[in-house]
Design an enzyme around this catalytic site. Structure first.
Site, PDB file in Angstrom:
ATOM      1  CG  ASP A   1      -2.064  -0.991   1.171  1.00  0.00           C
ATOM      2  OD1 ASP A   1      -2.115  -1.599  -0.016  1.00  0.00           O
ATOM      3  OD2 ASP A   1      -2.987  -1.115   2.143  1.00  0.00           O
TER       4      ASP A   1
ATOM      5  NE  ARG B   1      -2.520   3.221  12.940  1.00  0.00           N
ATOM      6  CZ  ARG B   1      -1.699   2.260  12.545  1.00  0.00           C
ATOM      7  NH1 ARG B   1      -0.607   2.240  13.128  1.00  0.00           N
ATOM      8  NH2 ARG B   1      -2.036   1.307  11.876  1.00  0.00           N
TER       9      ARG B   1
ATOM     10  CG  ASP C   1      -5.541   2.799  11.900  1.00  0.00           C
ATOM     11  OD1 ASP C   1      -5.922   3.010  13.168  1.00  0.00           O
ATOM     12  OD2 ASP C   1      -5.163   1.632  11.719  1.00  0.00           O
TER      13      ASP C   1
ATOM     14  CB  SER D   1      -3.417  -3.193   6.696  1.00  0.00           C
ATOM     15  OG  SER D   1      -3.533  -2.551   7.776  1.00  0.00           O
TER      16      SER D   1
END
Length: 371
Positions: free
Chosen positions: A15, A94, A123, A143
Site C-alpha cells: 500500500d 497511532r 486510522d 491490513s
C-alpha cells in the site's frame, strides 16, 4: 517543478509503496518515515525499497521506548479498554507514530503528510487528527497492523490456528505456569520479577517486552470481537495483546487495593472516556489532556507489588502487598470489633431503606392517586 514535500508514514508494504510511487508521479518530493514500535520488520530492506522507489530521504526511527512510556503507560493507568474488550493497541500507537511524523515534517519543511490508512477505518482519523492538532497548517494528500503492544487482524472468517503470531495456542502452551511479581509506582510498572527464575526487568521497554514474551508463551491476550468504528460501522477484529492483558489484571488488583472507593468510581468513568477518546483519535485534544491529568492524579497512591500466575491463556492473581494499602484486616474481621460499632449498621440500613420503601409503597397506588 515540485508541488511540495510530503512526509509519508511508510511500512515497506504494498500500500505505502504504491502511494510513494503515486506521489512521485503527481510531482511531489517524498520523504518516507518508518516507525519501529515493536513490529517484526526488516527495516533495512524497507529503507532500500523506499530509496529504489525514489524517496528523497528515508527516516527509520526507534520509537519503542517512548511508545511504552508516553502512550502505553497512561493506558495502563486508565485500565483502558474500548467496549469492554479491546485494549487499544492500534489506537494507542497511532498518536505516537503521527507525533514523530509531524516532527519530521516540521524539521524538513514539508507542507504535506500522507499515510496508508483506509478511508473506511479509524486510522485515517487518528493519523490526521494528530497531524492537524500538532501541525495546524499541514495538509494531507491523498491490513495487518503490528506493534509492540499487540497484533491486529481484520475482516476474517473463523480464525485459522496459524493466524496468531504473538501468542501460542493455550492448548499447546507449557504445563507449568510462570509466576511473576509486578511492582507498581504511581500506577505504572517499575519492575517485573519471574519468581521461579529470579529474573528481573526494570526499564519500561524491558518490562513490557518481557510481559509480551511470558504472555505469548502461555497464550494470553487473544480476543475475537466485533467493534463499533468511530465512522459508524461495525468491524471484525482479532487481537493479540499478551503483555497488556497481564498488566491490566495486575493494575486493576493494585488499584482496587490502594484507591478510595469513591475516587475509583469516578476514575472508572474517566477510564471509559479516555478509551473512547483514544479509539476515536483524540489523544491530542484538550479533553483528553484533562482526562489524562485526572487519571494520573488518581494513581498517586497506586504503589505496591502484585503476585500472579500466567498459565494456559489465563492470568491468576495470587496476592498483593502495598505500603499504601487501604485494606484493614482488623476492621473487616468478624471476630474483632475494633473501632466499628455494629449497632451503627442498623441506622445505616434504615436510612438507605427509606427510598426503597417509598418506591415500593408508591408502586402499589393506582395511577389516579395524587398528592
Amino acid at each position: 517543478m515540485s508541488k511540495g514535500t510530503v512526509v509519508l508514514a511508510y511500512s515497506g508494504g504494498l500500500d505505502t509503496s504504491c502511494i510513494l510511487v503515486w506521489l512521485k508521479e503527481q510531482g511531489y518530493d517524498v520523504i518516507t518515515f518508518l516507525a519501529n514500535i515493536g513490529q517484526d520488520e526488516d527495516f533495512e530492506a524497507a529503507r532500500k525499497k523506499a530509496e529504489s522507489l525514489g524517496a528523497k530521504k528515508v527516516f527509520i526511527e526507534d520509537l519503542r521506548a517512548e511508545f511504552v512510556e508516553d502512550f502505553i503507560w497512561p493506558a495502563v493507568q486508565a485500565n483502558a479498554v474500548y467496549e469492554d474488550r479491546y485494549l487499544l493497541g492500534t489506537a494507542v500507537a497511532r498518536p505516537c507514530i503521527a507525533r514523530r511524523q509531524v516532527e519530521i515534517a516540521r524539521s524538513e519543511g514539508a507542507q504535506f503528510v500522507s499515510h496508508g490508512a483506509t478511508g473506511k477505518g479509524n486510522d485515517q482519523i487518528r493519523f490526521e487528527l494528530t497531524c492537524y492538532a500538532l501541525y495546524p497548517e499541514v495538509k494531507a494528500p491523498w491490513s495487518m497492523d503490528a506493534n509492540l503492544m499487540h497484533i491486529r487482524w481484520v475482516a476474517l472468517s473463523h480464525a485459522p490456528g496459524d493466524l496468531y503470531l504473538m501468542t501460542k495456542n493455550p492448548e499447546d502452551s507449557p504445563n507449568v505456569p510462570d509466576v511473576l511479581e509486578l511492582e507498581f509506582r504511581n500506577g505504572v510498572p517499575v519492575k517485573v520479577t519471574n519468581v521461579k527464575e529470579g529474573k528481573s526487568k526494570d526499564s519500561p521497554l524491558d518490562i513490557f517486552s518481557y510481559l509480551n514474551e511470558i504472555g505469548g508463551k502461555h497464550g494470553v491476550g487473544r480476543i475475537d470481537i466485533v467493534e463499533n468504528r468511530f465512522i459508524g460501522m461495525k468491524s471484525r477484529g482479532i487481537y493479540e495483546t499478551p503483555g497488556g492483558t497481564i498488566l491490566l489484571q495486575a493494575h486493576l488488583d493494585m488499584e482496587t487495593f490502594t484507591v478510595d472507593k469513591e475516587v475509583r468510581r469516578i476514575k472508572q468513568g474517566l477510564g471509559i472516556k479516555f478509551s473512547e477518546l483514544v479509539y476515536n483519535g483524540f489523544w491530542y485534544s484538550p479533553e483528553c489532556d484533562f482526562v489524562r491529568f485526572c487519571i494520573a492524579k488518581s494513581q498517586e497512591k497506586v504503589e505496591g507489588k502484585v503476585q500472579l500466575s500466567v498459565f494456559k491463556g489465563q492470568v491468576y492473581i495470587l496476592g498483593r502487598e502495598s505500603p499504601k494499602s487501604l485494606y484493614n484486616e482488623e476492621l473487616v474481621s468478624m471476630d474483632v470489633q475494633g473501632d466499628y460499632n455494629p449497632c451503627d449498621a442498623s441506622g445505616f440500613i434504615r436510612i438507605n431503606a427509606v427510598r426503597l420503601r417509598e418506591h415500593h409503597r408508591l408502586q402499589g397506588f393506582s395511577g389516579s392517586d395524587q398528592v
